[in-house]
Design an enzyme around this catalytic site. Structure first.
Site, short mmCIF file in Angstrom:
data_model
loop_
_atom_site.label_atom_id
_atom_site.label_comp_id
_atom_site.label_asym_id
_atom_site.label_seq_id
_atom_site.Cartn_x
_atom_site.Cartn_y
_atom_site.Cartn_z
N PRO A 145 0.78 -1.25 0.00
CA PRO A 145 0.00 0.00 0.00
C PRO A 145 0.81 1.30 0.00
O PRO A 145 0.76 2.08 0.95
CB PRO A 145 -0.83 -0.13 1.27
CG PRO A 145 0.05 -0.92 2.19
CD PRO A 145 0.75 -1.91 1.31
N CYS A 146 1.49 1.59 -1.10
CA CYS A 146 2.27 2.83 -1.17
C CYS A 146 1.38 4.07 -1.12
O CYS A 146 1.87 5.16 -0.82
CB CYS A 146 3.17 2.83 -2.40
SG CYS A 146 2.34 2.53 -3.96
#
Length: 181
Positions: A145-146
Site C-alpha cells: 500500500p504505497c
C-alpha cells in the site's frame, strides 16, 4: 516458459479505480499496473518479458490471479482490509525492497506514514526522498500500500496511479473525506 525464464501469467480487471493489470509467477503476484489500457498494458508486458526472461501469457483463469482479483475487488468494495496473497518480490531489490516490505508489514489499513518516518523505520533517517523513489518503483501497488505514504506536512505526496486514485484509496480507508465530486 523458456529455459531461461519463468512462467508469467496476467489478466486485466476493471475496477472503480480503472483497469488494473495483474501478473503472477509460480512464486506469487509479481506486478499490478494502473490504467491498464492497451498501450499501458503492452508496455508493461514488454517490461515484464525483459525482466522475467519469458513472454507473459494471458490467463484470467489462473487460480492465483483469480484469488488476487477477488481480494482486490473485496478491498475496493470496502469489505477487505488486508491482502493474503503470496508475493513475488523479484522485480525489486535492495533498499526499495526493504522499504516496501516494511510498508506492507507495518502500515495497516486506515493509517498513513510519512516518507521520513518510513525511512527511519528501515534505519535510514533523512532518507525521505529515497523512500519516495521506492514508492515510485513499487511493482505491487494497492497490495503493497504505497498510497498510505504521505508528506510530513500533511500533503498527499505523489502516486504512480495518479493523485485522484491515491485520494480514492485513502478515502476508501477513511483517511481522507470522500471527494465532493
Amino acid at each position: 516458459m523458456d529455459s531461461h525464464g519463468q512462467r508469467v501469467v496476467w489478466a486485466v480487471v476493471d475496477t472503480g479505480i480503472g483497469p488494473l493489470m495483474l501478473a503472477a509467477t509460480r512464486e506469487g503476484l509479481v506486478n499490478v499496473v494502473f490504467h491498464a489500457t492497451d498501450g499501458v498494458r503492452e508496455r508493461a508486458l514488454e517490461r515484464l518479458a525483459a525482466r522475467m526472461g519469458a513472454e507473459p501469457v494471458e490467463d484470467p483463469r489462473s487460480p492465483l490471479l483469480d484469488e488476487a482479483i477477488r481480494q482486490i475487488d473485496a478491498y475496493l468494495a470496502g469489505t477487505r482490509h488486508d491482502f493474503d496473497l503470496p508475493l513475488d518480490w523479484s522485480l525489486i531489490s535492495g533498499f526499495n525492497r526493504q522499504v516496501l516490505r516494511e510498508l506492507a508489514c507495518s502500515v495497516p489499513y486506515g493509517t498513513v506514514v510519512g516518507y521520513g518516518d518510513l525511512a527511519g523505520r528501515v534505519g535510514q533517517p533523512g532518507g525521505a526522498q529515497a523512500v519516495g523513489a521506492a514508492m515510485g518503483a513499487n511493482p505491487l501497488p494497492v497490495v503493497v500500500p504505497c498510497h498510505r505514504v504521505v508528506e510530513r506536512d500533511g500533503g498527499i505526496g505523489g502516486f504512480g496511479g495518479g493523485l485522484e486514485t491515491k485520494r480514492k484509496l485513502l478515502a476508501l480507508e477513511g483517511v481522507l473525506p470522500e471527494p465532493l465530486f
